[in-house]
Design an enzyme around this catalytic site. Structure first.
Site, PDB file in Angstrom:
ATOM      1  N   LYS A   1      -2.439  -2.262   8.216  1.00  0.00           N
ATOM      2  CA  LYS A   1      -3.616  -1.720   8.884  1.00  0.00           C
ATOM      3  C   LYS A   1      -3.779  -2.375  10.250  1.00  0.00           C
ATOM      4  O   LYS A   1      -3.535  -3.565  10.410  1.00  0.00           O
ATOM      5  CB  LYS A   1      -4.861  -1.957   8.032  1.00  0.00           C
ATOM      6  CG  LYS A   1      -4.941  -1.055   6.806  1.00  0.00           C
ATOM      7  CD  LYS A   1      -6.261  -1.239   6.088  1.00  0.00           C
ATOM      8  CE  LYS A   1      -6.395  -0.253   4.930  1.00  0.00           C
ATOM      9  NZ  LYS A   1      -7.684  -0.413   4.223  1.00  0.00           N
TER      10      LYS A   1
ATOM     11  N   ARG B   1       0.835  -1.192   0.000  1.00  0.00           N
ATOM     12  CA  ARG B   1       0.000   0.000   0.000  1.00  0.00           C
ATOM     13  C   ARG B   1       0.877   1.252   0.000  1.00  0.00           C
ATOM     14  O   ARG B   1       2.053   1.213   0.351  1.00  0.00           O
ATOM     15  CB  ARG B   1      -0.903   0.034   1.243  1.00  0.00           C
ATOM     16  CG  ARG B   1      -1.924  -1.091   1.332  1.00  0.00           C
ATOM     17  CD  ARG B   1      -2.766  -0.921   2.598  1.00  0.00           C
ATOM     18  NE  ARG B   1      -3.800  -1.923   2.712  1.00  0.00           N
ATOM     19  CZ  ARG B   1      -3.653  -3.096   3.349  1.00  0.00           C
ATOM     20  NH1 ARG B   1      -2.484  -3.393   3.910  1.00  0.00           N
ATOM     21  NH2 ARG B   1      -4.654  -3.957   3.422  1.00  0.00           N
TER      22      ARG B   1
ATOM     23  N   ARG C   1      -0.815  -1.677  -7.202  1.00  0.00           N
ATOM     24  CA  ARG C   1      -1.032  -2.763  -6.232  1.00  0.00           C
ATOM     25  C   ARG C   1      -1.987  -3.808  -6.825  1.00  0.00           C
ATOM     26  O   ARG C   1      -1.757  -5.015  -6.722  1.00  0.00           O
ATOM     27  CB  ARG C   1      -1.594  -2.168  -4.939  1.00  0.00           C
ATOM     28  CG  ARG C   1      -2.092  -3.167  -3.875  1.00  0.00           C
ATOM     29  CD  ARG C   1      -2.449  -2.372  -2.628  1.00  0.00           C
ATOM     30  NE  ARG C   1      -3.373  -3.066  -1.744  1.00  0.00           N
ATOM     31  CZ  ARG C   1      -3.023  -3.900  -0.777  1.00  0.00           C
ATOM     32  NH1 ARG C   1      -1.749  -4.195  -0.592  1.00  0.00           N
ATOM     33  NH2 ARG C   1      -3.931  -4.454  -0.003  1.00  0.00           N
TER      34      ARG C   1
ATOM     35  N   HIS D   1      -4.772  -8.309   3.464  1.00  0.00           N
ATOM     36  CA  HIS D   1      -6.227  -8.223   3.572  1.00  0.00           C
ATOM     37  C   HIS D   1      -6.696  -8.901   4.859  1.00  0.00           C
ATOM     38  O   HIS D   1      -6.176  -9.951   5.238  1.00  0.00           O
ATOM     39  CB  HIS D   1      -6.903  -8.903   2.381  1.00  0.00           C
ATOM     40  CG  HIS D   1      -6.807  -8.126   1.113  1.00  0.00           C
ATOM     41  ND1 HIS D   1      -6.970  -8.701  -0.140  1.00  0.00           N
ATOM     42  CD2 HIS D   1      -6.568  -6.803   0.872  1.00  0.00           C
ATOM     43  CE1 HIS D   1      -6.833  -7.768  -1.074  1.00  0.00           C
ATOM     44  NE2 HIS D   1      -6.593  -6.631  -0.484  1.00  0.00           N
TER      45      HIS D   1
END
Length: 356
Positions: free
Chosen positions: A228, A204, A307, A330
Site C-alpha cells: 500500500k 495481500r 493472511r 501494516h
C-alpha cells in the site's frame, strides 16, 4: 510490478475516468503519484456509482459525464444521507464499505473546494457538503475484531490439510466430474503454490496477483511486492511455499505457454484452442480460493483469512509483533496487535501445560 503491468492498470483507470465528469478525471490525475493503481481504480468504481445515483435520483443530467459542478455544490446533507442509505439497503454494502466509499467522496470534494482552482484562482466549489457527513461509527475493540476473525482462519494442522486438499484431495473428491478433474489436474501446481505462498507469507491479494518472475528470490526465500502506498518491499516466505513454487515453476512454461514478454508469475489457464496466456487476476484468485474453501468444508475462508491465518500462527510461534508488522506491511502496530488477542487462548493452554 513491471512497467507493462502498471501501464495496464493505469489504462483501466483512464478508461473509467472517460466515463466520469472532467473534474473527476482531473482529481484522479492529481493523485496518480501518491495512490496505488488499485486504490485509484476503487475510487473510480465508487464515483461511477455516485454519479449514476445523481442521474437516476436527482435527474442531474442525462449522462453521468455531464453532471456539472453546481450539482455537487447544491447537494444537501439529507440527499447525501439518502445516497448512503441507497448503498446500504439497495446495494447491500456494509458499514466498512460505505465508509470507504464516503472517504473517496470526501477526498474528491475536498480537492474541488480546497485545491482545484479556476483560471481566476477561485475554487471549483464554494460549499462542500461532504465535510458535514460523518462516517459510520464502528466501535470495535481489538479483542472484538479478533473474535470476529477467529472462526474464519486455519489453525495448526489445518494449514497442511488445506494445502493437501488443494494439491490432491479436491480432484479425488470430484472424480465423477471429468471436466472438473481435468481442470484441477491442469492447475493444481499453480493453485497449491498460491495457497502455500499466502499461508507462508501473509501477502495481500493484490500483492500475490502482481508478482512477476523476476520478483522472486528463491535463494533467499523472498519476494518483492508493491505494498500500500506504492512502497516496494521484500517479504519472506516459508520453506513449504518455496517447494511449491519450485514445483509450479517447473511446469509453468510448458503448460501455460506464456510469451517471452509475459513474465507474470501466476498465469490463467488458456481458454479455447487459441487461448492466450494472461495474468491471473485478483478476482480469479479470490474465486479459486472460494472454490477450494467451500469443497474443504470451510466456506468462510478467503484470501484475507488465509493472511490472518499466517499472522496468527506467526505470532503464536514467534511472539514478535514488530517483525510481524513489517512482514504484513501494516502502517500501524495497532493493526497488528489484534493477533495478540487471537492467540490468547493458545498461550493460556501452553502455560497450563507446563504444570503437567
Amino acid at each position: 510490478m513491471d512497467k507493462n503491468t502498471k501501464l495496464h492498470y493505469m489504462k483501466r483507470v483512464d478508461d473509467k475516468c472517460a466515463e466520469l465528469p472532467w473534474y473527476v478525471t482531473e482529481y484522479i490525475d492529481s493523485r496518480k503519484r501518491k495512490l496505488s493503481h488499485t486504490t485509484l481504480l476503487n475510487y473510480c468504481h465508487d464515483y461511477l456509482i455516485f454519479f449514476d445515483w445523481l442521474v437516476a435520483e436527482k435527474q442531474a443530467a442525462d449522462d453521468r459525464k455531464d453532471v456539472e459542478l453546481n450539482v455537487l455544490e447544491s447537494l444537501t446533507v439529507r440527499e447525501v444521507e439518502n445516497f448512503l442509505s441507497f448503498l446500504e439497503y439497495q446495494l447491500g454494502n456494509n458499514k466498512y464499505t460505505i465508509n470507504r466509499k464516503l472517504s473517496a467522496l470526501k477526498s474528491l470534494f475536498d480537492y474541488l473546494q480546497n485545491k482545484a482552482e479556476t483560471s481566476d484562482l477561485k475554487p471549483y466549489i464554494q460549499r462542500n457538503v461532504m465535510a458535514k457527513i460523518d462516517f459510520n461509527s464502528i466501535k470495535e475493540s481489538q479483542e472484538t475484531v479478533a473474535n470476529r476473525i477467529e472462526g474464519k482462519i486455519l489453525r495448526e494442522d489445518d494449514f497442511e490439510k488445506f494445502r493437501q486438499f488443494v494439491a490432491h484431495d479436491f480432484g479425488e473428491l470430484n472424480k465423477s466430474n471429468k471436466r472438473m478433474v481435468r481442470f484441477h489436474e491442469f492447475n493444481r501446481e499453480r493453485d497449491t503454490a498460491i495457497v502455500s505462498l499466502i499461508l507462508g507469507s501473509g501477502l495481500r491479494l493484490s500483492e500475490v496477483a502482481g508478482i512477476n518472475i523476476e520478483d522472486l528470490d528463491m535463494n533467499k526465500g523472498q519476494v518483492r511486492v508493491l505494498r500500500k502506498g506504492n512502497k516496494e518491499q521484500y517479504v519472506y516466505f516459508s520453506q513449504q511455499a518455496l517447494l511449491d513454487l519450485e514445483s509450479y515453476l517447473k511446469i509453468r512454461e510448458t503448460r501455460y505457454v506464456p510469451e517471452k514478454s509475459e513474465n507474470y508469475l501466476f498465469i490463467a489457464a488458456p481458454i479455447g484452442r487459441k487461448g492466450k496466456s494472461r495474468r491471473l487476476t485478483p478476482r480469479s484468485i479470490e474465486k479459486l480460493i472460494e472454490k477450494y474453501a467451500a469443497a474443504f468444508g470451510k466456506p468462510a475462508l478467503t484470501v484475507h483469512s488465509l493472511r490472518h491465518s499466517f499472522a496468527t500462527r506467526y505470532h503464536l510461534e514467534n511472539n514478535d509483533v514488530p517483525r510481524l508488522k513489517n512482514q504484513l506491511g501494516h502502517s500501524s502496530i495497532q493493526t497488528t496487535m489484534i493477533y495478540t488477542h487471537l492467540t490468547d487462548e493458545e498461550m493460556r493452554k501452553a502455560v497450563n501445560n507446563m504444570d503437567k
